[in-house]
Design a protein around this motif. Structure first.
Motif, PDB file in Angstrom:
ATOM      1  N   ALA A 100     -14.210 -12.702  -9.220  1.00 41.76           N
ATOM      2  CA  ALA A 100     -14.917 -11.425  -9.100  1.00 41.76           C
ATOM      3  C   ALA A 100     -14.531 -10.707  -7.805  1.00 41.76           C
ATOM      4  CB  ALA A 100     -16.426 -11.657  -9.148  1.00 41.76           C
ATOM      5  N   VAL A 101     -14.462 -11.462  -6.705  1.00 46.96           N
ATOM      6  CA  VAL A 101     -14.093 -10.867  -5.419  1.00 46.96           C
ATOM      7  C   VAL A 101     -12.665 -10.335  -5.468  1.00 46.96           C
ATOM      8  CG1 VAL A 101     -13.582 -11.427  -3.009  1.00 46.96           C
ATOM      9  CG2 VAL A 101     -15.728 -12.190  -4.035  1.00 46.96           C
ATOM     10  N   THR A 102     -11.745 -11.139  -5.989  1.00 54.31           N
ATOM     11  CA  THR A 102     -10.342 -10.740  -6.032  1.00 54.31           C
ATOM     12  C   THR A 102     -10.140  -9.523  -6.920  1.00 54.31           C
ATOM     13  OG1 THR A 102      -9.691 -13.045  -5.683  1.00 54.31           O
ATOM     14  CG2 THR A 102      -8.010 -11.539  -6.487  1.00 54.31           C
ATOM     15  N   ASN A 103     -10.784  -9.514  -8.086  1.00 55.38           N
ATOM     16  CA  ASN A 103     -10.642  -8.365  -8.981  1.00 55.38           C
ATOM     17  C   ASN A 103     -11.167  -7.093  -8.333  1.00 55.38           C
ATOM     18  OD1 ASN A 103      -9.477  -9.916 -10.958  1.00 55.38           O
ATOM     19  ND2 ASN A 103     -11.359 -10.196 -12.132  1.00 55.38           N
ATOM     20  N   TYR A 104     -12.311  -7.200  -7.674  1.00 55.10           N
ATOM     21  CA  TYR A 104     -12.875  -6.018  -7.012  1.00 55.10           C
ATOM     22  C   TYR A 104     -11.958  -5.529  -5.886  1.00 55.10           C
ATOM     23  CZ  TYR A 104     -15.863  -3.100  -4.136  1.00 55.10           C
ATOM     24  OH  TYR A 104     -16.351  -2.055  -3.401  1.00 55.10           O
ATOM     25  N   LEU A 105     -11.480  -6.461  -5.071  1.00 53.43           N
ATOM     26  CA  LEU A 105     -10.642  -6.072  -3.943  1.00 53.43           C
ATOM     27  C   LEU A 105      -9.322  -5.473  -4.411  1.00 53.43           C
ATOM     28  CD1 LEU A 105     -11.211  -9.035  -1.460  1.00 53.43           C
ATOM     29  CD2 LEU A 105     -12.271  -6.773  -1.440  1.00 53.43           C
ATOM     30  N   ARG A 106      -8.729  -6.034  -5.455  1.00 50.98           N
ATOM     31  CA  ARG A 106      -7.465  -5.495  -5.949  1.00 50.98           C
ATOM     32  C   ARG A 106      -7.636  -4.085  -6.510  1.00 50.98           C
ATOM     33  NH1 ARG A 106      -5.215 -11.042  -8.830  1.00 50.98           N
ATOM     34  NH2 ARG A 106      -4.335 -11.951  -6.917  1.00 50.98           N
ATOM     35  N   GLU A 107      -8.744  -3.883  -7.224  1.00 54.08           N
ATOM     36  CA  GLU A 107      -8.995  -2.546  -7.758  1.00 54.08           C
ATOM     37  C   GLU A 107      -9.203  -1.543  -6.630  1.00 54.08           C
ATOM     38  OE1 GLU A 107     -12.270  -0.315 -10.657  1.00 54.08           O
ATOM     39  OE2 GLU A 107     -12.241  -2.498 -10.485  1.00 54.08           O
ATOM     40  N   ARG A 108      -9.910  -1.976  -5.609  1.00 52.00           N
ATOM     41  CA  ARG A 108     -10.154  -1.080  -4.480  1.00 52.00           C
ATOM     42  C   ARG A 108      -8.886  -0.856  -3.666  1.00 52.00           C
ATOM     43  NH1 ARG A 108     -14.469   0.494  -1.222  1.00 52.00           N
ATOM     44  NH2 ARG A 108     -13.857   0.923   0.934  1.00 52.00           N
ATOM     45  N   ALA A 109      -8.134  -1.939  -3.421  1.00 54.63           N
ATOM     46  CA  ALA A 109      -6.951  -1.837  -2.565  1.00 54.63           C
ATOM     47  C   ALA A 109      -5.862  -0.980  -3.183  1.00 54.63           C
ATOM     48  CB  ALA A 109      -6.409  -3.235  -2.273  1.00 54.63           C
ATOM     49  N   ALA A 110      -5.856  -0.891  -4.534  1.00 54.55           N
ATOM     50  CA  ALA A 110      -4.797  -0.111  -5.187  1.00 54.55           C
ATOM     51  C   ALA A 110      -4.825   1.357  -4.768  1.00 54.55           C
ATOM     52  CB  ALA A 110      -4.940  -0.231  -6.701  1.00 54.55           C
ATOM     53  N   GLY A 111      -5.995   1.848  -4.388  1.00 57.54           N
ATOM     54  CA  GLY A 111      -6.100   3.247  -3.985  1.00 57.54           C
ATOM     55  C   GLY A 111      -6.070   3.469  -2.490  1.00 57.54           C
TER      56      GLY A 111
ATOM     57  N   ILE B 156       6.760  -8.702   7.899  1.00 53.52           N
ATOM     58  CA  ILE B 156       5.940  -8.162   6.815  1.00 53.52           C
ATOM     59  C   ILE B 156       6.682  -7.006   6.176  1.00 53.52           C
ATOM     60  CG2 ILE B 156       3.740  -7.129   6.170  1.00 53.52           C
ATOM     61  CD1 ILE B 156       3.522  -9.999   7.083  1.00 53.52           C
ATOM     62  N   ASP B 157       6.905  -7.105   4.883  1.00 57.09           N
ATOM     63  CA  ASP B 157       7.644  -6.082   4.148  1.00 57.09           C
ATOM     64  C   ASP B 157       6.743  -5.496   3.069  1.00 57.09           C
ATOM     65  OD1 ASP B 157       9.513  -4.518   2.875  1.00 57.09           O
ATOM     66  OD2 ASP B 157      10.354  -6.183   1.714  1.00 57.09           O
ATOM     67  N   HIS B 158       6.490  -4.203   3.144  1.00 56.57           N
ATOM     68  CA  HIS B 158       5.675  -3.515   2.147  1.00 56.57           C
ATOM     69  C   HIS B 158       6.492  -2.516   1.344  1.00 56.57           C
ATOM     70  CE1 HIS B 158       1.807  -5.224   3.153  1.00 56.57           C
ATOM     71  NE2 HIS B 158       1.975  -4.952   4.438  1.00 56.57           N
ATOM     72  N   SER B 159       7.781  -2.748   1.250  1.00 51.19           N
ATOM     73  CA  SER B 159       8.630  -1.814   0.516  1.00 51.19           C
ATOM     74  C   SER B 159       8.292  -1.791  -0.975  1.00 51.19           C
ATOM     75  CB  SER B 159      10.102  -2.185   0.714  1.00 51.19           C
ATOM     76  OG  SER B 159      10.348  -3.516   0.262  1.00 51.19           O
ATOM     77  N   GLN B 160       7.763  -2.894  -1.509  1.00 52.77           N
ATOM     78  CA  GLN B 160       7.414  -2.967  -2.932  1.00 52.77           C
ATOM     79  C   GLN B 160       5.906  -2.929  -3.160  1.00 52.77           C
ATOM     80  OE1 GLN B 160       9.917  -2.897  -5.151  1.00 52.77           O
ATOM     81  NE2 GLN B 160      11.324  -2.844  -3.405  1.00 52.77           N
ATOM     82  N   SER B 161       5.142  -2.648  -2.121  1.00 48.85           N
ATOM     83  CA  SER B 161       3.680  -2.689  -2.254  1.00 48.85           C
ATOM     84  C   SER B 161       3.143  -1.400  -2.862  1.00 48.85           C
ATOM     85  CB  SER B 161       3.036  -2.910  -0.881  1.00 48.85           C
ATOM     86  OG  SER B 161       3.435  -4.155  -0.334  1.00 48.85           O
ATOM     87  N   ASN B 162       2.018  -1.573  -3.569  1.00 48.61           N
ATOM     88  CA  ASN B 162       1.266  -0.431  -4.097  1.00 48.61           C
ATOM     89  C   ASN B 162      -0.165  -0.554  -3.605  1.00 48.61           C
ATOM     90  OD1 ASN B 162       3.399   0.705  -5.747  1.00 48.61           O
ATOM     91  ND2 ASN B 162       3.114  -1.040  -7.131  1.00 48.61           N
ATOM     92  N   GLY B 163      -0.472   0.137  -2.543  1.00 40.37           N
ATOM     93  CA  GLY B 163      -1.797   0.032  -1.961  1.00 40.37           C
ATOM     94  C   GLY B 163      -1.863  -1.053  -0.899  1.00 40.37           C
TER      95      GLY B 163
END
Length: 815
Positions: free
Chosen positions: A71-82, A314-321
């Motif tokens: 539940a925590v991971t799903n919530y954080l991923r949904e929030r972090a995407a934006g 730390i590489d965020h070249s492929q990150s989304n959010g």
């Protein structure tokens, strides 16, 4: 007092009616939006992630297996995407202080670009610089410098030699250097020839050779200076050639990173170092001079050129959010990073390229999820996490450095600023212990997200629960459940909570039930899970774990454990206990007995006396003493000595759920009235005789039912439970069916008098306006027995030993 009737079958189990479910199978249901029954916890998560204040980290608390992490991971991923993508981080060589690598903060995607740019630059330099330094133009100019130096050295020796010849002296080269000797007509004079010269000529030649020797020393002193000037000129030439090549290569690179001051500063430092150390790029020259080799990792050049690389931490070249990172093994190094080493020539070597990131680096700018128990059990991990959160920057240190166990010089990478929300996931007990015992915990983790393990069993709740089951079934890739199967799962969920008005939302337990039900459906080659499959799964799971229960019931049936289910016995009652072995709980009856006699108000708990009784059980027994004194001896001494014990109990006894049984058996002994052994009782009692609720009521009722069934059901057997526990009843189908057929009974009691009336078949009786109990009632018998004890005690006080000392001594003793 009206006779109590047994509970109806509707009160014994709150069944979910399949026909009321508005679907055929779970395939017809949509997935549930959000976490089921976790409004409080999800609200806390939202608050903890929204607020920007310092140290508003989160502790997600609840039982293991509840699904907190998901539940925590799903919530954080949904929030972090934006949320914005955080910066890239690189470590580069610090040319001013090599043991302190510099940290470069770059916009997302620029880290990998800089690393590739520097790798390409090194390859270009490895080709361009050797080509320039080994080219014809460079060699010609270098040879010119060397020739000029040789010419100047030759001219100085030629001038000295000419002057010496003009004065009759020859300059000779020997294995140990230069020397002068007298000469005539170009021939060196022998010592004999020199001795035959006039004395004046000898003195002149000696003076001349001394003067020439001084000039020779001066010339020799100038040789190092000339060589130094030669080397300086060659270095200047190398610098000139290198600068031309390097400036050309760096010009385009600077343009590519215009606006990134930290990159431009580093590029300038690299440019200066390359120019200063251009000899690293040279191959062995034609004269066989040893130079560093080009090539692989084992070459000296490769080792030297490592300082021009970029360590992309730390590489965020492929990150989304923003990142959401879960650290499964939160050791100190896995949290804050580590410095690795290479073995070279028998020694361990390291540099900034061997700095590796930790979970805090990976989650920087986002969210880090950690199992609380795991981080607490790793050496120094908890302290390292707290120290980092307080400092708000990540410093890479080994445990040896922290504890001052290592004194050797190592790397000290520049700390990286930290902006992360940490979510600890753990159980409630651990949260409360940390709150009470760790003064830093409440400061750093200010937001508790308390996950519930149950929800209300309302119509809306059942609807949402069915959708949750459908989502679990699809997530696990299982066959759909028909409505009868879902109804059985609903009933089982209530059973797990020990409350007919609640539903368990324990994810692991429910998922296990669905998987095991799917297995039994597969055994029937059925594409749909039926209610019978769910029943089979529940029964099979119990059967796998109930060996000990079967052995206990077998010992009762064989008479090894002495439990009566028929007849009536004074001072003996069937109490009920629950035990848990692994994940399986079951109930079984225990024979409780009491003995009473004349005494001084003592109530002996044998379990406590032999240290087999826990404090809660001892508290329950002391409550009985308060009840006896208040009801029967409020204004006179309680001349009683009583003992209570769980017969054939060889392990500890804890809890107060047997206090009602203990009081009933004690009163039975006082009243000299037998108790029906076909009944068992559970419940705690207060000092006013009110029956209080207990736990494990379903297992206790079923435990006595199973024993009675083995011994033979007569229709007289049953169990007395607290009326406040009726709402918790979720009994097995076979127990409910037996009760409906009149072969077993369950009674709900609210007072000890109701329990006594059922157990003994006699009215307990209430005091009338004059304060007396009715004639023949149980309470009247008890009071009369206590009066008899008191009279005997007074008589004994007056004449304790017939024929012995008189009343005087006894009276003084009584006083």
């Amino acid at each position: 007092m009206a006779e109590l009737s047994p509970l109806g079958s509707d009160a014994l189990c709150h069944r979910c009616v399949p026909d009321r479910l508005p679907f055929d199978t779970t395939a017809d249901l949509k997935d549930l939006d959000g976490a089921l029954g976790q409004e409080r916890a999800m609200g806390a998560l939202k608050f903890g992630t929204d607020i920007r204040g310092q140290h508003y980290n989160i502790y997600a608390l609840g039982p293991s297996g509840l699904g907190k992490h998901l539940a925590v991971t799903n919530y954080l991923r949904e929030r972090a995407a934006g949320e914005p993508i955080p910066s890239d981080w690189c470590y580069v060589h610090n040319f001013a202080e090599p043991h302190k690598p510099r940290a470069l903060r770059l916009p997302p995607g620029n880290g990998i670009r800089l690393r590739l740019s520097m790798a390409s630059l090194i390859e270009e330099l490895k080709v361009a610089l050797p080509a320039a330094l080994e080219g014809d133009d460079f060699r010609t100019r270098r040879d010119a410098i060397l020739e000029a130096t040789k010419k100047r050295q030759g001219e100085m020796f030629e001038k000295l030699q000419e002057d010496a010849q003009a004065q009759g002296v020859a300059l000779l080269r020997t294995p140990i250097g230069f020397t002068f000797a007298p000469a005539k007509d170009g021939e060196v004079l022998t010592p004999e020839q020199f001795q035959h010269l006039p004395e004046a000529e000898q003195k002149r030649l000696q003076a001349t050779m001394e003067a020439l020797g001084s000039r020779l020393e001066e010339v020799m002193r100038q040789m190092p200076r000339l060589e130094q000037e030669q080397r300086a000129a060659i270095r200047a030439l190398i610098r000139e050639v290198t600068t031309h090549v390097v400036d050309h290569l760096f010009a385009d690179l600077r343009k590519a990173y215009t606006g990134l001051a930290v990159v431009l500063d580093h590029l300038e430092a690299v440019r200066r170092d390359v120019i200063e150390n251009a000899h690293q790029f040279r191959q062995a020259d034609s004269e066989g001079e040893h130079m560093p080799a080009l090539g692989g990792e084992d070459g000296e050049m490769a080792t030297a050129l490592r300082r021009y690389r970029v360590n992309l931490l730390i590489d965020h070249s492929q990150s989304n959010g923003a990142p959401v990172h879960f650290e499964d093994h939160p050791t100190h190094e896995n949290l804050v990073g580590r410095i690795e080493h290479l073995s070279r020539f028998g020694a361990l070597m390291t540099d900034f390229n061997l700095v590796k990131p930790g979970a805090l680096h990976l989650a920087n700018g986002g969210y880090l999820v950690i199992d609380a128990l795991r981080v607490l059990t790793q050496p120094m991990a908890w302290e390292g996490l707290k120290r980092t959160l307080r400092a708000r920057r990540v410093r890479i240190e080994s445990i040896g450095q922290i504890l001052s166990l290592i004194s050797t010089v190592s790397l000290d990478p520049e700390p990286i600023p930290l902006d992360v929300k940490v979510v600890l996931v753990g159980d409630r007990q651990l949260y409360y212990m940390l709150s009470a015992l760790d003064p830093d915990f409440n400061e750093l983790f200010k937001v508790p997200a308390d996950f519930s393990d149950d929800m209300d069993r309302s119509d809306e709740g059942v609807d949402r629960f069915c959708r949750y089951i459908a989502a679990l079934q699809r997530e696990e890739g299982l066959a759909p459940l028909d409505r009868d199967a879902v109804a059985r799962v609903v009933d089982h969920a209530s059973r797990l909570t020990e409350d007919g008005r609640k539903l368990s939302i324990h994810r692991r337990a429910l998922a296990d039930l669905l998987r095991e039900s799917h297995y039994w459906a597969e055994q029937r080659s059925s594409p749909v899970i039926s209610g019978e499959d769910v029943r089979h799964a529940i029964d099979a799971k119990i059967h796998r774990a109930d060996r000990v229960r079967e052995r206990i019931y077998e010992q009762i049936e064989r008479g090894t454990l002495m439990v009566a289910t028929s007849g009536a016995v004074t001072g003996q009652v069937n109490g009920l206990a629950v035990t848990q072995l692994g994940g399986f709980s079951f109930g079984f009856p225990s024979r409780i007995t009491a003995r009473t006699r004349l005494g001084r108000g003592q109530l002996i708990d044998i379990e406590r006396e032999v240290k087999l009784g826990g404090p809660i059980h001892s508290k329950g027994v002391l409550i009985l003493q308060g009840f006896l004194g208040a009801r029967y001896a409020a204004e006179r001494p309680l001349s009683l000595h009583a003992s209570l014990v769980f017969e054939q109990s060889y392990s500890g006894v804890e809890g107060d759920s047997a206090s009602a049984a203990e009081l009933c058996v004690l009163l039975s002994s006082l009243a000299q009235t037998p108790i029906r052994q076909s009944l068992a009782i559970t419940g705690s009692v207060d000092q006013h005789g009110r029956i209080q609720p207990i736990g494990g009521v379903n297992e206790k009722v079923e435990g006595f039912f199973d024993v009675c069934r083995e011994m033979g059901l007569t229709g007289e057997q049953g169990v007395l439970v607290p009326s406040s526990n009726v709402q918790h009843l979720m009994l097995r189908e076979d127990v409910v069916e037996a009760c409906a057929a009149g072969r077993f009974r369950v009674y709900a009691i609210t007072t000890i008098d109701e329990a006594l009336a059922l157990l003994t078949g006699c009215e307990a009786g209430e005091r009338d306006a004059g304060g007396a109990f009715p004639e023949g009632s149980l309470n009247r018998r008890i009071e009369e027995r206590l009066d008899a004890f008191l009279a005997a005690a007074r008589k004994f006080a007056q004449d304790p030993e017939p024929g012995g000392a008189g009343a005087t001594g006894a009276t003084n003793h009584h006083a």
